[in-house]
Scaffold this motif. Structure first.
Motif, PDB file in Angstrom:
ATOM      1  N   GLY A 178      12.786  19.615  70.005  1.00 47.22           N
ATOM      2  CA  GLY A 178      13.478  20.694  70.588  1.00 47.22           C
ATOM      3  C   GLY A 178      13.954  20.401  72.125  1.00 47.22           C
ATOM      4  N   HIS A 179      13.094  19.819  72.725  1.00 50.50           N
ATOM      5  CA  HIS A 179      13.276  19.617  74.069  1.00 50.50           C
ATOM      6  C   HIS A 179      14.638  18.791  74.438  1.00 50.50           C
ATOM      7  CE1 HIS A 179      13.000  18.068  78.177  1.00 50.50           C
ATOM      8  NE2 HIS A 179      12.310  18.884  78.535  1.00 50.50           N
ATOM      9  N   VAL A 216      17.756  21.290  72.331  1.00 49.66           N
ATOM     10  CA  VAL A 216      17.780  22.812  72.654  1.00 49.66           C
ATOM     11  C   VAL A 216      17.433  23.026  73.839  1.00 49.66           C
ATOM     12  CG1 VAL A 216      16.843  24.845  71.744  1.00 49.66           C
ATOM     13  CG2 VAL A 216      16.998  23.398  70.338  1.00 49.66           C
ATOM     14  N   VAL A 217      16.170  22.489  74.421  1.00 49.52           N
ATOM     15  CA  VAL A 217      16.016  23.142  75.761  1.00 49.52           C
ATOM     16  C   VAL A 217      16.976  22.323  76.973  1.00 49.52           C
ATOM     17  CG1 VAL A 217      14.100  22.740  77.439  1.00 49.52           C
ATOM     18  CG2 VAL A 217      13.438  23.339  75.470  1.00 49.52           C
ATOM     19  N   VAL A 260       6.654  29.309  71.679  1.00 50.28           N
ATOM     20  CA  VAL A 260       6.395  28.890  70.253  1.00 50.28           C
ATOM     21  C   VAL A 260       5.864  27.472  70.252  1.00 50.28           C
ATOM     22  CG1 VAL A 260       8.056  28.204  68.204  1.00 50.28           C
ATOM     23  CG2 VAL A 260       8.570  30.207  69.473  1.00 50.28           C
ATOM     24  N   SER A 261       6.052  26.634  71.177  1.00 48.08           N
ATOM     25  CA  SER A 261       5.287  25.358  71.243  1.00 48.08           C
ATOM     26  C   SER A 261       3.751  25.429  71.102  1.00 48.08           C
ATOM     27  CB  SER A 261       5.738  24.546  72.690  1.00 48.08           C
ATOM     28  OG  SER A 261       7.033  24.162  72.692  1.00 48.08           O
ATOM     29  N   GLN A 297      15.035  24.147  60.400  1.00 47.24           N
ATOM     30  CA  GLN A 297      13.795  24.221  60.741  1.00 47.24           C
ATOM     31  C   GLN A 297      12.848  25.022  59.614  1.00 47.24           C
ATOM     32  OE1 GLN A 297      16.496  24.668  62.738  1.00 47.24           O
ATOM     33  NE2 GLN A 297      16.110  24.589  64.540  1.00 47.24           N
ATOM     34  N   LEU A 307      14.875  32.428  77.434  1.00 46.60           N
ATOM     35  CA  LEU A 307      14.846  31.604  76.473  1.00 46.60           C
ATOM     36  C   LEU A 307      13.919  30.349  76.408  1.00 46.60           C
ATOM     37  CD1 LEU A 307      18.655  31.939  75.412  1.00 46.60           C
ATOM     38  CD2 LEU A 307      16.692  32.940  74.155  1.00 46.60           C
ATOM     39  N   HIS A 308      13.948  29.796  77.680  1.00 47.51           N
ATOM     40  CA  HIS A 308      13.029  28.770  77.967  1.00 47.51           C
ATOM     41  C   HIS A 308      11.591  29.015  77.799  1.00 47.51           C
ATOM     42  CE1 HIS A 308      12.120  25.418  81.000  1.00 47.51           C
ATOM     43  NE2 HIS A 308      11.748  24.904  79.917  1.00 47.51           N
ATOM     44  N   TRP A 366      10.740  29.430  74.138  1.00 49.67           N
ATOM     45  CA  TRP A 366      10.413  28.137  73.545  1.00 49.67           C
ATOM     46  C   TRP A 366       9.168  27.359  73.704  1.00 49.67           C
ATOM     47  CZ3 TRP A 366       9.527  23.017  75.238  1.00 49.67           C
ATOM     48  CH2 TRP A 366       9.804  21.922  74.355  1.00 49.67           C
ATOM     49  N   HIS A 367       8.524  27.644  75.107  1.00 48.37           N
ATOM     50  CA  HIS A 367       7.345  27.104  75.284  1.00 48.37           C
ATOM     51  C   HIS A 367       6.372  28.029  74.739  1.00 48.37           C
ATOM     52  CE1 HIS A 367       8.078  24.101  78.131  1.00 48.37           C
ATOM     53  NE2 HIS A 367       9.035  24.697  78.929  1.00 48.37           N
ATOM     54  N   HIS A 426       8.782  19.928  67.073  1.00 40.90           N
ATOM     55  CA  HIS A 426       9.562  20.759  67.933  1.00 40.90           C
ATOM     56  C   HIS A 426       9.513  20.385  69.518  1.00 40.90           C
ATOM     57  CE1 HIS A 426      10.146  25.039  69.670  1.00 40.90           C
ATOM     58  NE2 HIS A 426       8.992  24.898  70.092  1.00 40.90           N
TER      59      HIS A 426
END
Length: 126
Positions: A23-24, A27-28, A51-52, A110, A44-45, A48-49, A19
């Motif tokens: 993901g970075h 996605v990011v 979820v990380s 995923q 959203l950013h 994402w963090h 992820h």
């Protein structure tokens, strides 16, 4: 030691690594360079963090639980982490299957990473 929970924890940390790294890149970076308004882009950013962090902490929790097997509450916490990963996998499956894409299960794969953690954690909780 609970081998199922150990495997779930190692798998969860592997999922977290995929992820964070994949993901970075996939996605990011595209998210931050797109034309979306700044507020939703930054929300959203941040998600994402979040979820990380969630994936890393879940993996650490599962590793800890694998070492404390038999203590009160271990099974309950393992079931909660398993349910957590089932919900994550279900979210990806539901969204993927309702979009109408051809070969949808491979467009957002995923769930393939998330579901094994749920299964391993559930096996260790039982």
């Amino acid at each position: 030691m609970n081998g199922w929970l150990l495997a779930a924890g190692i798998t969860a940390l592997g999922v977290a690594a995929v992820h964070i790294v994949g993901g970075h890149r996939d996605v990011v970076r595209p998210l931050l360079s797109c034309g979306l308004a700044d507020e939703p882009k930054r929300v959203l950013h941040a998600v994402w963090h979040m979820v990380s962090g969630d994936l890393v902490l879940s993996g650490i929790a599962l590793l800890y639980l694998s070492l404390t097997d038999g203590r009160p509450g271990t099974g309950l916490v393992a079931w909660l982490v398993a349910a957590h990963f089932i919900v994550y996998a279900a979210a990806f499956l539901i969204i993927t299957l309702t979009v109408g894409w051809p070969r949808p299960l491979l467009r957002l794969p995923q769930w393939i990473l998330l579901l094994p953690v749920a299964v391993l954690a559930a096996a260790g909780a039982a």
